[in-house]
Design a protein around this motif. Structure first.
Motif, PDB file in Angstrom:
ATOM      1  N   ARG A  57      29.347  65.766  42.813  1.00  0.00           N
ATOM      2  CA  ARG A  57      30.270  66.145  41.738  1.00  0.00           C
ATOM      3  C   ARG A  57      30.425  67.658  41.708  1.00  0.00           C
ATOM      4  N   GLU A  58      31.213  68.140  40.783  1.00  0.00           N
ATOM      5  CA  GLU A  58      31.372  69.584  40.591  1.00  0.00           C
ATOM      6  C   GLU A  58      30.103  70.151  39.953  1.00  0.00           C
ATOM      7  N   VAL A  59      29.849  71.418  40.206  1.00  0.00           N
ATOM      8  CA  VAL A  59      28.666  72.092  39.679  1.00  0.00           C
ATOM      9  C   VAL A  59      28.790  72.261  38.167  1.00  0.00           C
ATOM     10  N   ARG A  60      27.647  72.049  37.477  1.00  0.00           N
ATOM     11  CA  ARG A  60      27.568  72.241  36.024  1.00  0.00           C
ATOM     12  C   ARG A  60      26.453  73.241  35.711  1.00  0.00           C
ATOM     13  N   PRO A  61      26.519  73.899  34.567  1.00  0.00           N
ATOM     14  CA  PRO A  61      25.487  74.876  34.211  1.00  0.00           C
ATOM     15  C   PRO A  61      24.069  74.288  34.149  1.00  0.00           C
ATOM     16  N   GLU A  62      23.949  73.007  33.846  1.00  0.00           N
ATOM     17  CA  GLU A  62      22.623  72.395  33.715  1.00  0.00           C
ATOM     18  C   GLU A  62      21.990  72.011  35.060  1.00  0.00           C
ATOM     19  N   ASP A  63      22.698  72.198  36.163  1.00  0.00           N
ATOM     20  CA  ASP A  63      22.157  71.852  37.474  1.00  0.00           C
ATOM     21  C   ASP A  63      21.001  72.767  37.844  1.00  0.00           C
ATOM     22  N   PHE A  64      19.978  72.198  38.480  1.00  0.00           N
ATOM     23  CA  PHE A  64      18.817  72.960  38.914  1.00  0.00           C
ATOM     24  C   PHE A  64      18.965  73.406  40.364  1.00  0.00           C
ATOM     25  N   SER A  65      19.553  72.558  41.197  1.00  0.00           N
ATOM     26  CA  SER A  65      19.788  72.873  42.613  1.00  0.00           C
ATOM     27  C   SER A  65      21.138  72.311  43.022  1.00  0.00           C
ATOM     28  N   VAL A  66      21.834  73.070  43.895  1.00  0.00           N
ATOM     29  CA  VAL A  66      23.176  72.684  44.312  1.00  0.00           C
ATOM     30  C   VAL A  66      23.308  72.915  45.815  1.00  0.00           C
ATOM     31  N   ALA A  67      23.974  71.990  46.501  1.00  0.00           N
ATOM     32  CA  ALA A  67      24.265  72.158  47.928  1.00  0.00           C
ATOM     33  C   ALA A  67      25.741  71.913  48.177  1.00  0.00           C
ATOM     34  N   HIS A  68      26.396  72.909  48.778  1.00  0.00           N
ATOM     35  CA  HIS A  68      27.774  72.761  49.226  1.00  0.00           C
ATOM     36  C   HIS A  68      27.693  72.499  50.729  1.00  0.00           C
ATOM     37  N   VAL A  69      28.175  71.345  51.147  1.00  0.00           N
ATOM     38  CA  VAL A  69      28.087  70.924  52.537  1.00  0.00           C
ATOM     39  C   VAL A  69      29.482  70.883  53.135  1.00  0.00           C
ATOM     40  N   THR A  70      29.622  71.467  54.315  1.00  0.00           N
ATOM     41  CA  THR A  70      30.880  71.416  55.056  1.00  0.00           C
ATOM     42  C   THR A  70      30.594  70.761  56.402  1.00  0.00           C
ATOM     43  N   GLY A  71      31.187  69.604  56.623  1.00  0.00           N
ATOM     44  CA  GLY A  71      30.999  68.887  57.878  1.00  0.00           C
ATOM     45  C   GLY A  71      31.762  69.563  59.004  1.00  0.00           C
ATOM     46  N   LEU A  72      31.476  69.171  60.223  1.00  0.00           N
ATOM     47  CA  LEU A  72      32.164  69.743  61.381  1.00  0.00           C
ATOM     48  C   LEU A  72      33.666  69.489  61.345  1.00  0.00           C
ATOM     49  N   ASP A  73      34.081  68.427  60.646  1.00  0.00           N
ATOM     50  CA  ASP A  73      35.503  68.109  60.525  1.00  0.00           C
ATOM     51  C   ASP A  73      36.182  68.878  59.396  1.00  0.00           C
ATOM     52  N   GLY A  74      35.420  69.755  58.708  1.00  0.00           N
ATOM     53  CA  GLY A  74      35.973  70.551  57.615  1.00  0.00           C
ATOM     54  C   GLY A  74      35.861  69.905  56.249  1.00  0.00           C
ATOM     55  N   SER A  75      35.395  68.663  56.186  1.00  0.00           N
ATOM     56  CA  SER A  75      35.252  67.994  54.893  1.00  0.00           C
ATOM     57  C   SER A  75      34.145  68.666  54.080  1.00  0.00           C
ATOM     58  N   ARG A  76      34.354  68.744  52.748  1.00  0.00           N
ATOM     59  CA  ARG A  76      33.382  69.414  51.875  1.00  0.00           C
ATOM     60  C   ARG A  76      32.861  68.445  50.822  1.00  0.00           C
ATOM     61  N   THR A  77      31.555  68.516  50.572  1.00  0.00           N
ATOM     62  CA  THR A  77      30.913  67.715  49.543  1.00  0.00           C
ATOM     63  C   THR A  77      29.935  68.607  48.799  1.00  0.00           C
ATOM     64  N   THR A  78      29.867  68.439  47.485  1.00  0.00           N
ATOM     65  CA  THR A  78      28.902  69.179  46.673  1.00  0.00           C
ATOM     66  C   THR A  78      27.898  68.198  46.085  1.00  0.00           C
ATOM     67  N   PHE A  79      26.627  68.465  46.325  1.00  0.00           N
ATOM     68  CA  PHE A  79      25.523  67.663  45.795  1.00  0.00           C
ATOM     69  C   PHE A  79      24.803  68.496  44.737  1.00  0.00           C
ATOM     70  N   CYS A  80      24.444  67.866  43.614  1.00  0.00           N
ATOM     71  CA  CYS A  80      23.758  68.554  42.528  1.00  0.00           C
ATOM     72  C   CYS A  80      22.507  67.770  42.134  1.00  0.00           C
ATOM     73  N   ILE A  81      21.439  68.496  41.826  1.00  0.00           N
ATOM     74  CA  ILE A  81      20.190  67.860  41.405  1.00  0.00           C
ATOM     75  C   ILE A  81      19.807  68.350  40.015  1.00  0.00           C
ATOM     76  N   THR A  82      19.457  67.382  39.161  1.00  0.00           N
ATOM     77  CA  THR A  82      18.882  67.675  37.853  1.00  0.00           C
ATOM     78  C   THR A  82      17.658  66.771  37.676  1.00  0.00           C
ATOM     79  N   PRO A  83      16.621  67.278  37.012  1.00  0.00           N
ATOM     80  CA  PRO A  83      15.442  66.440  36.787  1.00  0.00           C
ATOM     81  C   PRO A  83      15.700  65.402  35.696  1.00  0.00           C
ATOM     82  N   GLU A  84      15.017  64.283  35.816  1.00  0.00           N
ATOM     83  CA  GLU A  84      15.053  63.250  34.774  1.00  0.00           C
ATOM     84  C   GLU A  84      14.370  63.799  33.522  1.00  0.00           C
ATOM     85  N   GLU A  85      14.632  63.181  32.388  1.00  0.00           N
ATOM     86  CA  GLU A  85      13.977  63.626  31.152  1.00  0.00           C
ATOM     87  C   GLU A  85      12.507  63.235  31.131  1.00  0.00           C
ATOM     88  N   SER A  86      12.190  62.033  31.608  1.00  0.00           N
ATOM     89  CA  SER A  86      10.788  61.600  31.608  1.00  0.00           C
ATOM     90  C   SER A  86      10.223  61.688  33.029  1.00  0.00           C
TER      91      SER A  86
END
Length: 190
Positions: A57-86
């Motif tokens: 998804r798109e980056v949000r202020p609450e994200d702890f870690s973010v990865a913008h990935v660009t494949g060899l074909d030029g495709s882009r994906t954004t991965f975001c990590i947030t910790p669980e509450e428990s």
């Protein structure tokens, strides 16, 4: 897409090590059909809970870690990590940075190793970079892996070298990652 991830804690650390997050992002990119390319990973906050959610998804202020990935074909994906509450059960794994850095040689603002024995390549880079920072700047400062920009998979050669190329005092550094003399990425520490 939402993926639940449970990370092990390395050594005596009370937070998820950036190398674990890096490997999870690369694995997710491969699962999404981007087996190779460029990745820009930022660690915005220390992840205190090993139980996390990874989302595309798109980056949000609450994200702890973010990865913008660009494949060899030029495709882009954004991965975001947030910790669980428990937090669930904590699993620990050994992480001996001295052993990871075995055979490394520091020369000024560079560190190199030939024929590294450690198989996890991002662990190798981070351990080498930390060792270099402690020797070059200050042994008492707690240096943290804060960003990586470069190719994935790393596919490092038998000769790996890191050289500090920029720094803002002892607050932030950028080091070139060289494999057989070819720049494959940049690693940032803060």
């Amino acid at each position: 897409m939402q993926i639940k991830v449970s990370f092990p804690l390395k050594g005596s650390r009370q937070y998820v090590h950036g190398t674990s997050i890096f490997n999870a992002f690369v694995s997710a990119a491969k699962s999404a059909g981007q087996a190779r390319g460029r990745i820009d990973i930022s660690f915005k906050k220390i992840v205190p809970n090993p139980d996390c959610v990874m989302e595309v998804r798109e980056v949000r202020p609450e994200d702890f870690s973010v990865a913008h990935v660009t494949g060899l074909d030029g495709s882009r994906t954004t991965f975001c990590i947030t910790p669980e509450e428990s937090m669930g059960e904590v699993v620990r794994v050994e992480y001996d940075e001295d052993r990871v850095c075995a055979g490394s040689v520091i020369d000024g603002c560079s560190i190199s190793v030939k024929n590294p024995a450690h198989e996890d390549e991002i662990e190798l880079l981070v351990a080498l970079c930390k060792k270099l920072h402690q020797a070059y700047f200050d042994t008492d400062k707690k240096w943290l892996f804060s960003r990586y920009v470069g190719r994935y998979p790393l596919e490092l050669s038998s000769e790996v070298k890191l050289s500090i190329v920029r720094n803002v005092g002892t607050k932030l550094t950028c080091s070139d990652v060289l494999s057989e003399g070819e720049k494959v990425g940049e690693i940032f520490f803060s």
